[in-house]
Design a protein around this motif. Structure first.
Motif, short mmCIF file in Angstrom:
data_model
loop_
_atom_site.label_atom_id
_atom_site.label_comp_id
_atom_site.label_asym_id
_atom_site.label_seq_id
_atom_site.Cartn_x
_atom_site.Cartn_y
_atom_site.Cartn_z
N MET A 1 103.11 57.10 5.24
CA MET A 1 103.56 56.86 3.87
C MET A 1 103.41 55.38 3.50
SD MET A 1 106.81 59.43 3.67
CE MET A 1 106.80 59.48 1.87
N ARG A 2 103.43 54.52 4.51
CA ARG A 2 103.18 53.10 4.29
C ARG A 2 103.08 52.40 5.64
NH1 ARG A 2 108.17 49.33 2.70
NH2 ARG A 2 106.73 47.91 3.73
N ASP A 3 102.40 51.26 5.65
CA ASP A 3 102.46 50.33 6.78
C ASP A 3 102.74 48.99 6.15
OD1 ASP A 3 99.91 49.71 5.73
OD2 ASP A 3 98.88 50.85 7.28
N ILE B 1 101.37 49.38 0.94
CA ILE B 1 102.00 50.57 0.39
C ILE B 1 101.01 51.26 -0.53
CG2 ILE B 1 103.95 51.45 -0.95
CD1 ILE B 1 105.56 49.04 -0.18
N VAL C 1 106.53 55.98 8.58
CA VAL C 1 106.94 54.91 7.66
C VAL C 1 107.05 53.63 8.47
CG1 VAL C 1 108.74 54.06 6.11
CG2 VAL C 1 108.28 56.51 6.23
N GLU C 2 106.18 52.67 8.20
CA GLU C 2 106.22 51.42 8.94
C GLU C 2 106.27 50.22 7.99
OE1 GLU C 2 106.62 50.83 12.05
OE2 GLU C 2 106.45 52.87 12.82
N THR D 1 112.20 51.04 1.86
CA THR D 1 111.75 52.40 2.17
C THR D 1 112.56 52.89 3.37
OG1 THR D 1 109.51 51.62 1.69
CG2 THR D 1 109.72 53.84 2.58
N VAL D 2 113.03 54.13 3.28
CA VAL D 2 113.74 54.73 4.42
C VAL D 2 112.74 55.00 5.52
CG1 VAL D 2 115.08 56.71 5.23
CG2 VAL D 2 115.52 55.73 2.96
N ARG D 3 113.01 54.47 6.72
CA ARG D 3 112.14 54.70 7.87
C ARG D 3 112.73 55.86 8.69
NH1 ARG D 3 111.22 51.90 13.24
NH2 ARG D 3 108.99 52.11 13.64
N TYR D 4 112.99 55.66 9.96
CA TYR D 4 113.51 56.75 10.78
C TYR D 4 115.02 56.57 10.92
CZ TYR D 4 108.55 56.38 11.71
OH TYR D 4 107.20 56.24 11.54
N VAL E 1 112.87 49.64 5.80
CA VAL E 1 111.89 48.55 5.81
C VAL E 1 111.75 48.06 4.36
CG1 VAL E 1 110.59 49.10 7.88
CG2 VAL E 1 110.02 50.26 5.76
N ARG F 1 112.87 60.64 5.06
CA ARG F 1 111.88 59.66 5.44
C ARG F 1 110.99 59.30 4.25
NH1 ARG F 1 108.95 60.87 11.18
NH2 ARG F 1 111.12 60.89 11.87
N GLY F 2 110.77 58.00 4.05
CA GLY F 2 109.84 57.57 3.00
C GLY F 2 110.48 57.43 1.63
N TRP G 1 102.22 46.16 -7.79
CA TRP G 1 102.08 45.67 -6.41
C TRP G 1 102.17 44.15 -6.29
CZ3 TRP G 1 97.95 49.76 -6.60
CH2 TRP G 1 98.29 50.90 -5.89
N HIS H 1 104.20 43.11 -3.38
CA HIS H 1 103.88 43.63 -2.06
C HIS H 1 102.39 43.54 -1.74
CE1 HIS H 1 105.57 45.72 1.45
NE2 HIS H 1 104.30 46.06 1.62
#
Lengths: 283, 283, 283
Positions: free
Chosen positions: A198-200, A203, A227-228, B53-56, B61, B104-105, B152, B155
């Motif tokens: 979904m992203r690194d 995005i 998701v990173e 962003t929601v990760r795990y 992040v 996630r995401g 963007w 980012h």
């Protein structure tokens, strides 16, 4: 790599559902494009090998971001003949140990030790030979699409920007899937399916990622969401290009990243090929 | 944001001095261009919201570079419904605290707490809703020019490069003003006028910056000169684009940058609108 | 710099083997292109001066990556007149010492102290006035080729991307030599010939670099091979551009990089000019 791929494609394409147009030449440097039917989406698979360049004396500088541990076997060739030497890591400085001096500028790569069990494959360069393998397997049944083999992904980029220009200006294609290998983490596990990232560090546009997740969900093919906050791919260069390109990284995860011992679960490769085949049809 | 802007523009444009052409569609992704008369200069205003962003598990992040303090209220939505949770910062690691797990995401943004006094406005996202607001106010009297709402910026960029290509190739426009919000520092203060940035991490062409300062000086509108060694804007992407574009960042300064408590002096917004109106006429 | 070069070229071009077309104007900002005959290869020589911008009070921020030691003499000019002040470095913070305040945004450069011995030249800005000098000497006998004087090389780039676009789209030229000055290291020494850089932070295409080494070898002109893991040049921007450009950095090495005391061996300048003359004929 390009020569190997050209030979493979020429030998096998008559068995594929659709024979692609093979596009290469000086204006694509060492890259290679396969054009199937009327493409709407492109698969990008980079052909890089990370490794080391011989600097002065016994010093090495990295190509890309290889893991570097004393004892790793490196191979290469210079004017004096073939080389098989050992990597020495010393407080971050990199050196080689070899019976003779190696010519300045010589490139060394990990010596390949390919291992296969019932469940796993293990070797250097699964990132991104598996991404290339995925593209070639998808090619067998692909009707409409581009497969683009790119360079320099591991070292700052430099081919995707012109490949993207050609793709958009020549064929109007603005959708891309990044066929590459990602990381095992606490959220992405072996054997749980191909990862949809979904992203690194970059995005991608959410609406495109959501569409891919939706198609994956409908397909029933096993997949995991990644998701990173770090990491990059050819997608980064597509994102920066002066063209409005939607992209998403979709790839099997590996352990022991950028080492001679990269490890990938076979079932994740299977779901990678299946998902790509579906996506190339439905996107 | 694009839908909001489209609705606003359609509702209000008949009251504007010149009705702009409204340009958007797949080839501009989520961006939006307003074209007034015969444009010589473009205003770039980004529409980004920084966030997380929601990760795990409960990990987050960042999207862009948000300030992150334990206790900040974050809002969003996933398939299970609306979310209002709390940010937890722990030695640089980011987490959320919420009664249930979040998909996630999922993207989370600061919860808006808009505050207004006689002199100040305070809220999250004044950077860059105020840059957008400035563009919409300038639109009311604009005769010739482009207003470009970009994505963007917070980012790593990704839209300005193709927007710039379109701008130059289609309309021959190579002058740009970056309508964005900058920082209160020891040299740039509240209430002293809009800041003209002579440089940040990037250095725009001096002759263009000097022309803007000259026009600001002649206009009598309050302004401050900014000189920084860090920071970036949509100007960075214009600078890197394969087109010869002159750009300059001109914007009101804020305190509590990238937090839920961004603070801007109203008189600096007024001088921002006035200076843009002048510059768009005279550049 | 552009005006100086224009004047020099106009005065001298009638003595050159081929009179070049002189290309400049707003669409090239402050850059300048000389076009000789039917070009196959371009020489890029940047015209930048690194230095400092006056920030607030007595603060300075760097332009590019200048060495900064207390006591360096800096010169410039603002509305109040000419400036000759002293640099003060304090734990990484940069200041100036001068009898009066200097206007915000004023640019300061090293004061030139040109020294010449039988073997060496020493001065600030040999990087890249010598690269420019090299291009102008090569111009005297050049039959086919482009000489491109670029900007912003020392500060993130911004002109090479559009110069490259013009070069490729207008003239189909996709080969470039970077006429710039590199570093004395344990592998690159004074008086051992011009350095051919096999890589720095970026890695140019190996086949092009090999061709250059081959031609250098055949020519008998003294040269050294450089291999670095860091550093960049206009080549970096060519690499990132949306065109398939082969590039290689070829330049004399210097000691005391980016200081007022840059030191280059004269014989390395001679071999630089000789090798460029050969390469421009044979590439």
């Amino acid at each position: 790599m390009k020569d190997f791929l050209l030979k493979y494609v020429k030998k096998n394409k008559s068995f594929w559902k659709v024979e692609p147009e093979i596009i290469h030449g000086p204006e694509f440097q060492d890259c290679l494009i396969l054009k199937f039917g009327k493409p709407r989406t492109a698969i990008y698979a980079h052909m890089d090998s990370i490794g080391f360049t011989v600097r002065y004396q016994d010093q090495l500088v990295p190509i890309g971001g290889p893991k570097a541990e004393t004892g790793y076997k490196l191979v290469g060739e210079d004017a004096l003949g073939p080389i098989e030497c050992e990597l020495v890591e010393n407080d971050g400085d990199l050196h080689y140990k070899f019976a003779r001096g190696i010519q300045r500028g010589t490139e060394l790569v990990f010596k390949c030790d390919f291992r296969e069990s019932e469940e796993y494959v293990q070797s250097c360069y699964l990132d991104n030979r598996l991404g290339v393998f995925n593209a070639l397997k998808v090619a067998e049944t692909l009707e409409d699409g581009l497969i683009i083999f790119s360079c320099w992904e591991e070292h700052g980029g430099g081919s995707v920007s012109y490949l993207a220009r050609h793709m958009v200006e020549k064929w109007g294609v603005t959708q891309a899937l990044i066929s590459d290998i990602t990381w095992i983490t606490e959220g992405v596990e072996h054997g749980q399916g191909v990862a949809i990232s979904m992203r690194d560090r970059s995005i991608p546009r959410r609406s495109f990622v959501n569409r891919i997740i939706e198609l994956a969900e409908e397909s029933g093919i096993p997949y995991q969401l990644e998701v990173e906050g770090a990491g990059g791919s050819d997608g980064k260069e597509l994102q920066a290009s002066p063209y409005p390109i939607d992209w998403c990284f979709v790839g099997a995860p590996e352990d022991n990243v950028h080492s001679p011992d990269e490890l990938v679960h076979k079932s994740d490769i299977v779901s990678m090929i299946q998902l790509y085949s579906t996506l190339m049809k439905r996107l």
